[in-house]
Scaffold this motif. Structure first.
Motif, mmCIF file in Angstrom:
data_model
loop_
_atom_site.group_PDB
_atom_site.id
_atom_site.type_symbol
_atom_site.label_atom_id
_atom_site.label_comp_id
_atom_site.label_asym_id
_atom_site.label_seq_id
_atom_site.Cartn_x
_atom_site.Cartn_y
_atom_site.Cartn_z
ATOM 1 N N GLN A 1 0.827 -1.181 0.000
ATOM 2 C CA GLN A 1 0.000 0.000 0.000
ATOM 3 C C GLN A 1 0.872 1.245 0.000
ATOM 4 O OE1 GLN A 1 -2.954 0.012 3.098
ATOM 5 N NE2 GLN A 1 -3.751 -2.003 2.581
ATOM 6 N N VAL A 2 1.263 1.653 -1.173
ATOM 7 C CA VAL A 2 2.069 2.849 -1.361
ATOM 8 C C VAL A 2 1.401 3.712 -2.411
ATOM 9 C CG1 VAL A 2 4.289 3.778 -2.078
ATOM 10 C CG2 VAL A 2 4.199 1.673 -0.733
ATOM 11 N N GLN A 3 1.335 4.984 -2.151
ATOM 12 C CA GLN A 3 0.756 5.889 -3.123
ATOM 13 C C GLN A 3 1.512 7.208 -3.155
ATOM 14 O OE1 GLN A 3 -3.201 6.184 -0.951
ATOM 15 N NE2 GLN A 3 -2.963 8.326 -1.601
ATOM 16 N N LEU A 4 1.421 7.863 -4.298
ATOM 17 C CA LEU A 4 1.995 9.182 -4.488
ATOM 18 C C LEU A 4 0.876 10.146 -4.834
ATOM 19 C CD1 LEU A 4 5.059 8.309 -6.778
ATOM 20 C CD2 LEU A 4 4.955 8.305 -4.282
ATOM 21 N N VAL A 5 0.901 11.316 -4.232
ATOM 22 C CA VAL A 5 -0.121 12.316 -4.482
ATOM 23 C C VAL A 5 0.545 13.631 -4.842
ATOM 24 C CG1 VAL A 5 -2.081 13.587 -3.559
ATOM 25 C CG2 VAL A 5 -1.724 11.205 -2.903
ATOM 26 N N GLU A 6 0.258 14.118 -6.046
ATOM 27 C CA GLU A 6 0.802 15.391 -6.505
ATOM 28 C C GLU A 6 -0.151 16.532 -6.197
ATOM 29 O OE1 GLU A 6 1.723 12.499 -10.063
ATOM 30 O OE2 GLU A 6 0.050 12.882 -8.699
ATOM 31 N N SER A 7 0.412 17.720 -6.097
ATOM 32 C CA SER A 7 -0.380 18.922 -5.937
ATOM 33 C C SER A 7 0.428 20.106 -6.450
ATOM 34 C CB SER A 7 -0.782 19.147 -4.478
ATOM 35 O OG SER A 7 0.360 19.320 -3.657
ATOM 36 N N GLY A 8 -0.242 21.220 -6.660
ATOM 37 C CA GLY A 8 0.434 22.445 -7.040
ATOM 38 C C GLY A 8 0.261 22.874 -8.477
ATOM 39 N N GLY A 9 -0.372 22.051 -9.284
ATOM 40 C CA GLY A 9 -0.597 22.427 -10.663
ATOM 41 C C GLY A 9 -1.627 23.538 -10.781
ATOM 42 N N GLY A 10 -1.703 24.111 -11.959
ATOM 43 C CA GLY A 10 -2.652 25.176 -12.187
ATOM 44 C C GLY A 10 -2.368 25.918 -13.459
ATOM 45 N N LEU A 11 -2.986 27.074 -13.572
ATOM 46 C CA LEU A 11 -2.844 27.937 -14.742
ATOM 47 C C LEU A 11 -1.940 29.109 -14.394
ATOM 48 C CD1 LEU A 11 -3.729 28.832 -17.611
ATOM 49 C CD2 LEU A 11 -5.675 29.969 -16.513
ATOM 50 N N TYR A 94 3.500 14.114 -13.733
ATOM 51 C CA TYR A 94 3.348 12.927 -12.910
ATOM 52 C C TYR A 94 4.569 12.737 -12.021
ATOM 53 C CZ TYR A 94 -0.332 11.644 -16.234
ATOM 54 O OH TYR A 94 -1.456 11.627 -17.023
ATOM 55 N N CYS A 95 4.317 12.357 -10.803
ATOM 56 C CA CYS A 95 5.371 12.027 -9.863
ATOM 57 C C CYS A 95 5.626 10.528 -9.884
ATOM 58 C CB CYS A 95 4.955 12.475 -8.460
ATOM 59 S SG CYS A 95 6.133 12.090 -7.150
ATOM 60 N N ASN A 96 6.878 10.151 -9.744
ATOM 61 C CA ASN A 96 7.273 8.751 -9.741
ATOM 62 C C ASN A 96 8.295 8.517 -8.640
ATOM 63 O OD1 ASN A 96 9.679 6.811 -11.135
ATOM 64 N ND2 ASN A 96 7.604 5.963 -11.107
ATOM 65 N N ALA A 97 8.285 7.315 -8.085
ATOM 66 C CA ALA A 97 9.260 6.950 -7.068
ATOM 67 C C ALA A 97 9.820 5.574 -7.335
ATOM 68 C CB ALA A 97 8.639 6.994 -5.672
ATOM 69 N N ASP A 98 11.074 5.390 -6.997
ATOM 70 C CA ASP A 98 11.730 4.087 -7.000
ATOM 71 C C ASP A 98 11.968 3.763 -5.528
ATOM 72 O OD1 ASP A 98 13.292 1.829 -7.267
ATOM 73 O OD2 ASP A 98 14.883 2.811 -8.412
ATOM 74 N N LEU A 99 11.215 2.820 -5.007
ATOM 75 C CA LEU A 99 11.278 2.588 -3.574
ATOM 76 C C LEU A 99 11.203 1.118 -3.227
ATOM 77 C CD1 LEU A 99 8.140 1.871 -2.578
ATOM 78 C CD2 LEU A 99 7.853 4.330 -2.915
ATOM 79 N N VAL A 100 11.454 0.859 -1.955
ATOM 80 C CA VAL A 100 11.345 -0.483 -1.397
ATOM 81 C C VAL A 100 10.298 -0.432 -0.301
ATOM 82 C CG1 VAL A 100 12.517 -2.349 -0.191
ATOM 83 C CG2 VAL A 100 13.740 -1.018 -1.925
ATOM 84 N N SER A 101 9.335 -1.326 -0.369
ATOM 85 C CA SER A 101 8.294 -1.375 0.644
ATOM 86 C C SER A 101 8.814 -2.030 1.907
ATOM 87 C CB SER A 101 7.079 -2.146 0.120
ATOM 88 O OG SER A 101 7.345 -3.532 0.074
ATOM 89 N N ARG A 102 8.010 -1.945 2.958
ATOM 90 C CA ARG A 102 8.388 -2.606 4.208
ATOM 91 C C ARG A 102 8.387 -4.118 4.081
ATOM 92 N NH1 ARG A 102 5.088 1.229 8.570
ATOM 93 N NH2 ARG A 102 6.408 3.087 8.246
ATOM 94 N N GLY A 103 7.743 -4.623 3.040
ATOM 95 C CA GLY A 103 7.826 -6.040 2.717
ATOM 96 C C GLY A 103 8.976 -6.356 1.794
ATOM 97 N N TYR A 104 9.867 -5.395 1.602
ATOM 98 C CA TYR A 104 11.078 -5.522 0.792
ATOM 99 C C TYR A 104 10.776 -5.838 -0.665
ATOM 100 C CZ TYR A 104 13.253 -5.419 5.352
ATOM 101 O OH TYR A 104 13.642 -5.041 6.617
#
Length: 120
Positions: A1-11, A94-104
């Motif tokens: 259960q990992v998620q990324l949430v972006e914010s700050g976009g606009g005109l 889009y935001c992206n991550a290269d990560l390791v979960s707690r389940g490795y």
């Protein structure tokens, strides 16, 4: 259960600035790198900037000198400061991550995207 949430976009008008944020949350053990990508209508999904856990950065030539990527490791957050914006920067970012979960498990999640529109 990992998620990324972006914010700050606009005109914003050409020459203006925006600051995008992306927060990674969930069952995270470590984050090796985070980055920003963008996609304009009819275009491919292109790299904008990346940053590693050690602070090394990489930028697309088209944004070099105008955009700055940074991270707050304590908050699992990556930022993209965008200055001197051009209409050509209009895209969904889009935001992206290269990560390791707690389940490795090695995970490369993506955020939902945030629209950036630069008017002339």
């Amino acid at each position: 259960q990992v998620q990324l949430v972006e914010s700050g976009g606009g005109l914003v008008q050409a020459g203006g600035s925006l600051r995008l944020s992306c927060v990674a949350s969930g069952s995270i053990s470590s984050i090796n790198a985070m980055g920003w990508y963008r996609q304009a209508p009819g275009k491919q999904h292109d790299l904008v900037a990346t940053i590693t856990s050690g602070g090394s950065t990489n930028y697309a030539d088209s944004v070099k000198g105008r955009f700055t990527i940074s991270r707050d490791n304590a908050k699992n957050t990556v930022y993209l400061q965008m200055n001197s914006l051009k209409p050509e920067d209009t895209a969904v970012y889009y935001c992206n991550a290269d990560l390791v979960s707690r389940g490795y498990r090695r995970l490369r999640p993506w955020g939902q995207g945030t629209q950036v529109t630069v008017s002339s």
